[in-house]
Scaffold this motif. Structure first.
Motif, PDB file in Angstrom:
ATOM      1  N   GLN A  87       0.829  -1.202   0.000  1.00  0.00           N
ATOM      2  CA  GLN A  87       0.000   0.000   0.000  1.00  0.00           C
ATOM      3  C   GLN A  87       0.864   1.252   0.000  1.00  0.00           C
ATOM      4  OE1 GLN A  87      -2.574  -0.594   3.399  1.00  0.00           O
ATOM      5  NE2 GLN A  87      -4.038  -1.780   2.206  1.00  0.00           N
ATOM      6  N   GLY A  88       0.378   2.288  -0.671  1.00  0.00           N
ATOM      7  CA  GLY A  88       1.030   3.580  -0.651  1.00  0.00           C
ATOM      8  C   GLY A  88       2.167   3.748  -1.649  1.00  0.00           C
ATOM      9  N   LYS A  89       2.433   2.734  -2.454  1.00  0.00           N
ATOM     10  CA  LYS A  89       3.488   2.807  -3.461  1.00  0.00           C
ATOM     11  C   LYS A  89       2.955   2.188  -4.746  1.00  0.00           C
ATOM     12  CE  LYS A  89       8.394   1.735  -4.009  1.00  0.00           C
ATOM     13  NZ  LYS A  89       9.556   1.057  -3.415  1.00  0.00           N
ATOM     14  N   PRO A  90       3.201   2.797  -5.891  1.00  0.00           N
ATOM     15  CA  PRO A  90       2.730   2.200  -7.135  1.00  0.00           C
ATOM     16  C   PRO A  90       3.393   0.833  -7.347  1.00  0.00           C
ATOM     17  CG  PRO A  90       4.085   4.139  -7.585  1.00  0.00           C
ATOM     18  CD  PRO A  90       3.955   4.028  -6.108  1.00  0.00           C
ATOM     19  N   SER A  91       2.660  -0.045  -8.024  1.00  0.00           N
ATOM     20  CA  SER A  91       3.186  -1.389  -8.232  1.00  0.00           C
ATOM     21  C   SER A  91       2.710  -1.974  -9.553  1.00  0.00           C
ATOM     22  CB  SER A  91       2.782  -2.302  -7.065  1.00  0.00           C
ATOM     23  OG  SER A  91       1.395  -2.232  -6.812  1.00  0.00           O
ATOM     24  N   ALA A  92       3.493  -2.919 -10.054  1.00  0.00           N
ATOM     25  CA  ALA A  92       3.174  -3.646 -11.274  1.00  0.00           C
ATOM     26  C   ALA A  92       3.097  -5.124 -10.891  1.00  0.00           C
ATOM     27  CB  ALA A  92       4.258  -3.414 -12.322  1.00  0.00           C
ATOM     28  N   TRP A  93       1.982  -5.772 -11.217  1.00  0.00           N
ATOM     29  CA  TRP A  93       1.721  -7.145 -10.792  1.00  0.00           C
ATOM     30  C   TRP A  93       1.664  -8.077 -11.995  1.00  0.00           C
ATOM     31  CZ3 TRP A  93       0.454  -8.507  -5.571  1.00  0.00           C
ATOM     32  CH2 TRP A  93       0.524  -7.420  -4.684  1.00  0.00           C
ATOM     33  N   PHE A  94       2.405  -9.169 -11.903  1.00  0.00           N
ATOM     34  CA  PHE A  94       2.421 -10.169 -12.962  1.00  0.00           C
ATOM     35  C   PHE A  94       2.168 -11.533 -12.339  1.00  0.00           C
ATOM     36  CE2 PHE A  94       4.846 -13.201 -15.687  1.00  0.00           C
ATOM     37  CZ  PHE A  94       4.005 -13.132 -16.783  1.00  0.00           C
ATOM     38  N   PHE A  95       1.284 -12.309 -12.963  1.00  0.00           N
ATOM     39  CA  PHE A  95       0.906 -13.632 -12.469  1.00  0.00           C
ATOM     40  C   PHE A  95       1.499 -14.690 -13.392  1.00  0.00           C
ATOM     41  CE2 PHE A  95      -2.058 -10.584 -10.920  1.00  0.00           C
ATOM     42  CZ  PHE A  95      -2.350 -10.999  -9.632  1.00  0.00           C
ATOM     43  N   GLY A  96       2.186 -15.676 -12.830  1.00  0.00           N
ATOM     44  CA  GLY A  96       2.812 -16.709 -13.650  1.00  0.00           C
ATOM     45  C   GLY A  96       3.329 -17.851 -12.794  1.00  0.00           C
ATOM     46  N   PHE A  97       4.262 -18.615 -13.345  1.00  0.00           N
ATOM     47  CA  PHE A  97       4.819 -19.745 -12.604  1.00  0.00           C
ATOM     48  C   PHE A  97       6.193 -20.097 -13.158  1.00  0.00           C
ATOM     49  CE2 PHE A  97       2.738 -21.458 -16.226  1.00  0.00           C
ATOM     50  CZ  PHE A  97       3.134 -22.763 -16.467  1.00  0.00           C
ATOM     51  N   THR A  98       7.006 -20.745 -12.339  1.00  0.00           N
ATOM     52  CA  THR A  98       8.405 -20.985 -12.703  1.00  0.00           C
ATOM     53  C   THR A  98       8.585 -22.030 -13.787  1.00  0.00           C
ATOM     54  OG1 THR A  98       8.759 -22.646 -10.968  1.00  0.00           O
ATOM     55  CG2 THR A  98       9.200 -20.325 -10.401  1.00  0.00           C
ATOM     56  N   HIS A  99       7.613 -22.891 -13.989  1.00  0.00           N
ATOM     57  CA  HIS A  99       7.713 -23.916 -15.036  1.00  0.00           C
ATOM     58  C   HIS A  99       7.207 -23.416 -16.389  1.00  0.00           C
ATOM     59  CE1 HIS A  99       8.250 -26.489 -11.535  1.00  0.00           C
ATOM     60  NE2 HIS A  99       8.720 -27.411 -12.357  1.00  0.00           N
ATOM     61  N   CYS A 100       6.825 -22.158 -16.459  1.00  0.00           N
ATOM     62  CA  CYS A 100       6.315 -21.570 -17.700  1.00  0.00           C
ATOM     63  C   CYS A 100       7.444 -21.549 -18.730  1.00  0.00           C
ATOM     64  CB  CYS A 100       5.820 -20.157 -17.421  1.00  0.00           C
ATOM     65  SG  CYS A 100       5.111 -19.315 -18.846  1.00  0.00           S
ATOM     66  N   PRO A 101       7.182 -22.055 -19.922  1.00  0.00           N
ATOM     67  CA  PRO A 101       8.251 -22.154 -20.914  1.00  0.00           C
ATOM     68  C   PRO A 101       8.576 -20.859 -21.658  1.00  0.00           C
ATOM     69  CG  PRO A 101       6.240 -23.097 -21.796  1.00  0.00           C
ATOM     70  CD  PRO A 101       5.944 -22.715 -20.366  1.00  0.00           C
ATOM     71  N   ASP A 102       7.655 -19.882 -21.666  1.00  0.00           N
ATOM     72  CA  ASP A 102       7.939 -18.717 -22.494  1.00  0.00           C
ATOM     73  C   ASP A 102       7.428 -17.394 -21.937  1.00  0.00           C
ATOM     74  OD1 ASP A 102       5.217 -19.183 -23.020  1.00  0.00           O
ATOM     75  OD2 ASP A 102       5.616 -20.064 -24.967  1.00  0.00           O
ATOM     76  N   THR A 155       0.212 -28.318 -16.283  1.00  0.00           N
ATOM     77  CA  THR A 155       0.746 -26.992 -16.554  1.00  0.00           C
ATOM     78  C   THR A 155      -0.275 -25.973 -16.063  1.00  0.00           C
ATOM     79  OG1 THR A 155       1.833 -25.573 -18.194  1.00  0.00           O
ATOM     80  CG2 THR A 155      -0.171 -26.740 -18.918  1.00  0.00           C
ATOM     81  N   MET A 156       0.041 -24.711 -16.200  1.00  0.00           N
ATOM     82  CA  MET A 156      -0.861 -23.657 -15.744  1.00  0.00           C
ATOM     83  C   MET A 156      -1.149 -22.696 -16.881  1.00  0.00           C
ATOM     84  SD  MET A 156      -1.203 -24.527 -12.533  1.00  0.00           S
ATOM     85  CE  MET A 156      -2.085 -23.155 -11.830  1.00  0.00           C
ATOM     86  N   GLU A 157      -2.423 -22.352 -17.040  1.00  0.00           N
ATOM     87  CA  GLU A 157      -2.808 -21.229 -17.890  1.00  0.00           C
ATOM     88  C   GLU A 157      -2.886 -20.018 -16.976  1.00  0.00           C
ATOM     89  OE1 GLU A 157      -6.569 -22.002 -19.721  1.00  0.00           O
ATOM     90  OE2 GLU A 157      -5.740 -23.454 -21.122  1.00  0.00           O
ATOM     91  N   HIS A 158      -2.561 -18.839 -17.516  1.00  0.00           N
ATOM     92  CA  HIS A 158      -2.617 -17.647 -16.669  1.00  0.00           C
ATOM     93  C   HIS A 158      -2.676 -16.388 -17.516  1.00  0.00           C
ATOM     94  CE1 HIS A 158       1.644 -16.650 -17.411  1.00  0.00           C
ATOM     95  NE2 HIS A 158       1.813 -17.971 -17.451  1.00  0.00           N
ATOM     96  N   SER A 159      -3.093 -15.314 -16.887  1.00  0.00           N
ATOM     97  CA  SER A 159      -3.090 -13.999 -17.526  1.00  0.00           C
ATOM     98  C   SER A 159      -1.665 -13.658 -17.926  1.00  0.00           C
ATOM     99  CB  SER A 159      -3.573 -12.919 -16.551  1.00  0.00           C
ATOM    100  OG  SER A 159      -4.825 -13.237 -16.025  1.00  0.00           O
ATOM    101  N   SER A 160      -1.526 -12.959 -19.034  1.00  0.00           N
ATOM    102  CA  SER A 160      -0.181 -12.574 -19.457  1.00  0.00           C
ATOM    103  C   SER A 160       0.068 -11.072 -19.342  1.00  0.00           C
ATOM    104  CB  SER A 160       0.076 -13.038 -20.892  1.00  0.00           C
ATOM    105  OG  SER A 160      -0.821 -12.413 -21.779  1.00  0.00           O
ATOM    106  N   LEU A 161      -0.921 -10.323 -18.913  1.00  0.00           N
ATOM    107  CA  LEU A 161      -0.754  -8.878 -18.753  1.00  0.00           C
ATOM    108  C   LEU A 161      -0.034  -8.553 -17.446  1.00  0.00           C
ATOM    109  CD1 LEU A 161      -4.307  -7.558 -19.710  1.00  0.00           C
ATOM    110  CD2 LEU A 161      -2.224  -7.408 -21.086  1.00  0.00           C
ATOM    111  N   VAL A 162       0.727  -7.484 -17.458  1.00  0.00           N
ATOM    112  CA  VAL A 162       1.240  -6.895 -16.229  1.00  0.00           C
ATOM    113  C   VAL A 162       0.206  -5.845 -15.841  1.00  0.00           C
ATOM    114  CG1 VAL A 162       3.089  -5.547 -15.178  1.00  0.00           C
ATOM    115  CG2 VAL A 162       3.634  -7.294 -16.906  1.00  0.00           C
ATOM    116  N   ILE A 163      -0.307  -5.949 -14.626  1.00  0.00           N
ATOM    117  CA  ILE A 163      -1.356  -5.047 -14.163  1.00  0.00           C
ATOM    118  C   ILE A 163      -0.715  -3.951 -13.320  1.00  0.00           C
ATOM    119  CG2 ILE A 163      -3.488  -4.872 -12.822  1.00  0.00           C
ATOM    120  CD1 ILE A 163      -3.871  -7.921 -13.514  1.00  0.00           C
ATOM    121  N   LEU A 164      -0.988  -2.711 -13.688  1.00  0.00           N
ATOM    122  CA  LEU A 164      -0.397  -1.565 -13.016  1.00  0.00           C
ATOM    123  C   LEU A 164      -1.364  -1.009 -11.981  1.00  0.00           C
ATOM    124  CD1 LEU A 164       1.101   0.161 -16.193  1.00  0.00           C
ATOM    125  CD2 LEU A 164       2.151  -1.553 -14.686  1.00  0.00           C
ATOM    126  N   ARG A 165      -0.838  -0.780 -10.795  1.00  0.00           N
ATOM    127  CA  ARG A 165      -1.639  -0.308  -9.662  1.00  0.00           C
ATOM    128  C   ARG A 165      -1.027   0.984  -9.137  1.00  0.00           C
ATOM    129  NH1 ARG A 165      -1.244  -2.123  -3.840  1.00  0.00           N
ATOM    130  NH2 ARG A 165      -3.225  -1.561  -2.929  1.00  0.00           N
TER     131      ARG A 165
END
Length: 175
Positions: free
Chosen positions: A39-54, A136-146
Motif C-alpha cells: 500500500q502507498g506505493k505504485p506497483s506492477a503485478w504479474f501472475f505466472g509460474f516458474t515452469h512456464c516455458p515462455d 501446466t498452468m494457464e494464466h493472464s499474461s498482462l502486467v497489471i499496473l496499480r
C-alpha cells in the motif's frame, strides 16, 4: 470497490477500479507479506509460474530490462510476481528462479485461498491444466499496473514495444 466487466471472457478492469485484495503470502526471501506491504506505493503485478516455458521468463526479463533502464526511477515502484502454482513454487524455488531477474522484483507464494483472493482482486486468471504427465498452468499474461492509491492504472501487454512498457512504468512511478 473493484469494477469488473465480463461478457463470458475473463473479467476486464475499468479505470479507477480499486485493486485491494486482502491476502497473506511468503516472498522469495521467506518473509510474510500482506496487502498492506504494497500500500502507498505504485506497483506492477504479474501472475505466472516458474515452469512456464515462455511468457513468464520473457515478461520478467522485459520488466528487468525496463527497471534497469529506469535507474533511480525504478525505486519509486514495486514489481510483484505472484506464482499461480504455489504447489510447486515454494519460496525457496522462487528465490532461485528470481536470481535471473531484477533484484527488486518481489516474488510471492500464497496459499491456494490467498492466491484466489489476489487473482480475483486483480481480475487476473489462472487454471491448472492436466497433461499426460503432470500439469501446466494457464494464466493472464498482462502486467497489471496499480497506482499508489490502490486504483487500476493500466496494463502492459507482452507484445508492446519495450519503450512503451518502460514509459508506462516510469509514469506509474512518478504518479
Amino acid at each position: 470497490m473493484l469494477l469488473l466487466v465480463s461478457s463470458g471472457n475473463p473479467p476486464q478492469l475499468q479505470a479507477r477500479a480499486k485493486l485491494d485484495p486482502s491476502f497473506e503470502a511468503i516472498d522469495q526471501n521467506g518473509r510474510r507479506v500482506t496487502e498492506r506491504t504494497f500500500q502507498g506505493k505504485p506497483s506492477a503485478w504479474f501472475f505466472g509460474f516458474t515452469h512456464c516455458p515462455d511468457v513468464c521468463p520473457t515478461t520478467l526479463q522485459q520488466l528487468t530490462t525496463s527497471l534497469d533502464q529506469l535507474g533511480e526511477d525504478a525505486k519509486k515502484l514495486t514489481v510483484v510476481f505472484v506464482t499461480v502454482d504455489p504447489e510447486r513454487d515454494t519460496p525457496a524455488i522462487l528465490k532461485e528462479y528470481m536470481e535471473s531477474f531484477h533484484p527488486s522484483i518481489v516474488a510471492l507464494s500464497p496459499s491456494a485461498k490467498d492466491l484466489n483472493a489476489i487473482v480475483k482482486g486483480f481480475a487476473a486468471y489462472y487454471a491448472k491444466v492436466p497433461q499426460t504427465e503432470g500439469y501446466t498452468m494457464e494464466h493472464s499474461s498482462l502486467v497489471i499496473l496499480r497506482a499508489a492509491d490502490g486504483t487500476f492504472a493500466g496494463t502492459i501487454d507482452q507484445h508492446e514495444q519495450a519503450e512503451t512498457a518502460r514509459a508506462k512504468l516510469q509514469r506509474l512511478g512518478r504518479g
